[in-house]
Design a protein around this motif. Structure first.
Motif, PDB file in Angstrom:
ATOM      1  N   LEU A  96      52.287  64.913  33.333  1.00  0.00           N
ATOM      2  CA  LEU A  96      52.874  64.217  34.470  1.00  0.00           C
ATOM      3  C   LEU A  96      52.561  62.720  34.422  1.00  0.00           C
ATOM      4  O   LEU A  96      53.435  61.882  34.672  1.00  0.00           O
ATOM      5  CB  LEU A  96      52.370  64.813  35.782  1.00  0.00           C
ATOM      6  CG  LEU A  96      52.898  64.162  37.058  1.00  0.00           C
ATOM      7  CD1 LEU A  96      54.426  64.263  37.143  1.00  0.00           C
ATOM      8  CD2 LEU A  96      52.263  64.768  38.278  1.00  0.00           C
ATOM      9  N   LEU A  97      51.334  62.364  34.088  1.00  0.00           N
ATOM     10  CA  LEU A  97      50.982  60.944  33.969  1.00  0.00           C
ATOM     11  C   LEU A  97      51.841  60.253  32.913  1.00  0.00           C
ATOM     12  O   LEU A  97      52.304  59.125  33.111  1.00  0.00           O
ATOM     13  CB  LEU A  97      49.495  60.782  33.636  1.00  0.00           C
ATOM     14  CG  LEU A  97      48.511  61.068  34.767  1.00  0.00           C
ATOM     15  CD1 LEU A  97      47.087  61.050  34.243  1.00  0.00           C
ATOM     16  CD2 LEU A  97      48.677  60.065  35.898  1.00  0.00           C
ATOM     17  N   THR A  98      52.058  60.939  31.812  1.00  0.00           N
ATOM     18  CA  THR A  98      52.899  60.371  30.750  1.00  0.00           C
ATOM     19  C   THR A  98      54.329  60.179  31.238  1.00  0.00           C
ATOM     20  O   THR A  98      54.953  59.145  30.983  1.00  0.00           O
ATOM     21  CB  THR A  98      52.867  61.277  29.497  1.00  0.00           C
ATOM     22  OG1 THR A  98      51.514  61.399  29.052  1.00  0.00           O
ATOM     23  CG2 THR A  98      53.721  60.707  28.378  1.00  0.00           C
ATOM     24  N   LEU A 101      54.239  51.627  37.829  1.00  0.00           N
ATOM     25  CA  LEU A 101      53.060  50.773  37.671  1.00  0.00           C
ATOM     26  C   LEU A 101      52.011  51.067  38.744  1.00  0.00           C
ATOM     27  O   LEU A 101      50.826  51.097  38.464  1.00  0.00           O
ATOM     28  CB  LEU A 101      53.450  49.292  37.749  1.00  0.00           C
ATOM     29  CG  LEU A 101      54.325  48.791  36.612  1.00  0.00           C
ATOM     30  CD1 LEU A 101      54.772  47.363  36.876  1.00  0.00           C
ATOM     31  CD2 LEU A 101      53.583  48.880  35.284  1.00  0.00           C
ATOM     32  N   TRP A 102      52.473  51.253  39.996  1.00  0.00           N
ATOM     33  CA  TRP A 102      51.563  51.501  41.107  1.00  0.00           C
ATOM     34  C   TRP A 102      51.552  52.995  41.391  1.00  0.00           C
ATOM     35  O   TRP A 102      52.583  53.586  41.669  1.00  0.00           O
ATOM     36  CB  TRP A 102      52.034  50.732  42.332  1.00  0.00           C
ATOM     37  CG  TRP A 102      51.192  50.915  43.555  1.00  0.00           C
ATOM     38  CD1 TRP A 102      50.075  50.223  43.895  1.00  0.00           C
ATOM     39  CD2 TRP A 102      51.424  51.858  44.610  1.00  0.00           C
ATOM     40  NE1 TRP A 102      49.589  50.673  45.109  1.00  0.00           N
ATOM     41  CE2 TRP A 102      50.403  51.672  45.566  1.00  0.00           C
ATOM     42  CE3 TRP A 102      52.390  52.836  44.837  1.00  0.00           C
ATOM     43  CZ2 TRP A 102      50.325  52.432  46.725  1.00  0.00           C
ATOM     44  CZ3 TRP A 102      52.307  53.584  45.987  1.00  0.00           C
ATOM     45  CH2 TRP A 102      51.281  53.381  46.918  1.00  0.00           C
ATOM     46  N   LEU A 103      50.369  53.609  41.277  1.00  0.00           N
ATOM     47  CA  LEU A 103      50.246  55.051  41.484  1.00  0.00           C
ATOM     48  C   LEU A 103      49.224  55.327  42.571  1.00  0.00           C
ATOM     49  O   LEU A 103      48.060  54.928  42.476  1.00  0.00           O
ATOM     50  CB  LEU A 103      49.823  55.747  40.184  1.00  0.00           C
ATOM     51  CG  LEU A 103      49.641  57.263  40.264  1.00  0.00           C
ATOM     52  CD1 LEU A 103      50.932  57.968  40.657  1.00  0.00           C
ATOM     53  CD2 LEU A 103      49.114  57.803  38.929  1.00  0.00           C
ATOM     54  N   GLN A 138      42.314  58.592  32.841  1.00  0.00           N
ATOM     55  CA  GLN A 138      43.523  58.578  32.013  1.00  0.00           C
ATOM     56  C   GLN A 138      44.579  57.663  32.632  1.00  0.00           C
ATOM     57  O   GLN A 138      45.215  56.878  31.940  1.00  0.00           O
ATOM     58  CB  GLN A 138      44.082  59.995  31.889  1.00  0.00           C
ATOM     59  CG  GLN A 138      45.377  60.082  31.126  1.00  0.00           C
ATOM     60  CD  GLN A 138      45.210  60.660  29.744  1.00  0.00           C
ATOM     61  OE1 GLN A 138      44.222  61.320  29.468  1.00  0.00           O
ATOM     62  NE2 GLN A 138      46.162  60.417  28.889  1.00  0.00           N
ATOM     63  N   ALA A 139      44.774  57.761  33.942  1.00  0.00           N
ATOM     64  CA  ALA A 139      45.765  56.928  34.619  1.00  0.00           C
ATOM     65  C   ALA A 139      45.409  55.451  34.483  1.00  0.00           C
ATOM     66  O   ALA A 139      46.271  54.606  34.226  1.00  0.00           O
ATOM     67  CB  ALA A 139      45.873  57.332  36.086  1.00  0.00           C
ATOM     68  N   GLY A 161      47.393  52.105  32.291  1.00  0.00           N
ATOM     69  CA  GLY A 161      47.840  50.867  32.896  1.00  0.00           C
ATOM     70  C   GLY A 161      48.363  50.974  34.310  1.00  0.00           C
ATOM     71  O   GLY A 161      48.993  50.039  34.808  1.00  0.00           O
ATOM     72  N   PHE A 162      48.091  52.092  34.977  1.00  0.00           N
ATOM     73  CA  PHE A 162      48.517  52.213  36.372  1.00  0.00           C
ATOM     74  C   PHE A 162      47.627  51.372  37.283  1.00  0.00           C
ATOM     75  O   PHE A 162      46.421  51.269  37.064  1.00  0.00           O
ATOM     76  CB  PHE A 162      48.451  53.667  36.844  1.00  0.00           C
ATOM     77  CG  PHE A 162      49.474  54.566  36.235  1.00  0.00           C
ATOM     78  CD1 PHE A 162      50.802  54.541  36.667  1.00  0.00           C
ATOM     79  CD2 PHE A 162      49.130  55.450  35.225  1.00  0.00           C
ATOM     80  CE1 PHE A 162      51.748  55.381  36.109  1.00  0.00           C
ATOM     81  CE2 PHE A 162      50.063  56.293  34.658  1.00  0.00           C
ATOM     82  CZ  PHE A 162      51.382  56.251  35.099  1.00  0.00           C
TER      83      PHE A 162
END
Length: 198
Positions: free
Chosen positions: A49-51, A59-61, A80-81, A85-86
Motif C-alpha cells: 500500500l505504501l508503494t 507526498l503528505w500521508l 518505511q513511509a 519520502g512521505f
C-alpha cells in the motif's frame, strides 16, 4: 542532509489518510468504530500500500486508526513511509507517545506533525469520556516525553458535554505542549444499531 526528489506520476495525488487499523486502547463514547475490533493489513500488504501511495504521487500521508501506535507494524510502517519520502502526520490519542522506541524513531525520522486528541483537563473528565482508567496519566506522560524530545505536537480539543466546563483548562494545558491547537465542538453521533431495511 539529502533531498529526495520524486518523479511526476500520471495520477499526481498529493495527500492521503490511512486508517492503519481499527483497534484502539480507549473506548470513547463518541467513537464511530463502535466495536473497535483490531483489524489491519498484514505487513506485506502494508508495504504494498505504501508503494502504491508513493507511485500515485502522494507526498503528505496521515496515519490514523483506531489508534495507530498500537498497530504491531507501526514502527516499521512509519520508518518505511519516512524513507519513501512521505511528509508524515500521526493522529493519536497520545497514550503511547512515551514509548522509548516511538520517541527514538520519531526523533531520528521526524514527522511533519503529531496530532493528539485531548478529551479533558482532568483525570475525571478524560478517563470518563475515554472509558479507560489511567488514560489521562498515559496522555500526560506522552505529552511530557514528546515535548522533551522536541516533537511537533498539535493538540485537538474534543469538546463534549462531559468536558465543556473545562474548555479553558483544556486550552491552557494544550498551550503548554503544542505548537498549535484546534478545537472540535461538533461531533457526528455514532449509530451502532441495526440498519433498517429499505
Amino acid at each position: 542532509g539529502t533531498v529526495l526528489v520524486r518523479p511526476l506520476t500520471p495520477l499526481n495525488y498529493s495527500r492521503a489518510s490511512w486508517e492503519i487499523n481499527k483497534g484502539c486502547n480507549f473506548n470513547c463514547e463518541h467513537c464511530y468504530l463502535a466495536e473497535r475490533k483490531f483489524a489491519g493489513l498484514p505487513w506485506e500488504e502494508k508495504r504494498r500500500l505504501l508503494t502504491l501511495l508513493r507511485d500515485a504521487g502522494v507526498l503528505w500521508l496521515q496515519i490514523t486508526g483506531g489508534e495507530p501506535t498500537i498497530d504491531g507494524h507501526f514502527l516499521d510502517t512509519y520508518s518505511q513511509a519516512y524513507d519513501m519520502g512521505f511528509l508524515l502526520e500521526i493522529l493519536t490519542n497520545g497514550s503511547r507517545l512515551h514509548n522509548e522506541k516511538h520517541i527514538e524513531l520519531m526523533t531520528s525520522k521526524r514527522p511533519h506533525k503529531i496530532t493528539v486528541s485531548l478529551y479533558g483537563a482532568t483525570e475525571e473528565s478524560f478517563d470518563g469520556l475515554t472509558r479507560k482508567r489511567g488514560a489521562f496519566r498515559l496522555l500526560m506522560k506522552g505529552l511530557e516525553t514528546s515535548k522533551e524530545a522536541g516533537l511537533p505536537l498539535v493538540i485537538t480539543l474534543i469538546i463534549t458535554r462531559h468536558n465543556a466546563h473545562e474548555r479553558d483548562e483544556m486550552r491552557a494545558l494544550a498551550e503548554r505542549y503544542a505548537v498549535s491547537i484546534k478545537e472540535f465542538t461538533n461531533l457526528s453521533p455514532t449509530y451502532d444499531g441495526e440498519a433498517e431495511p429499505l
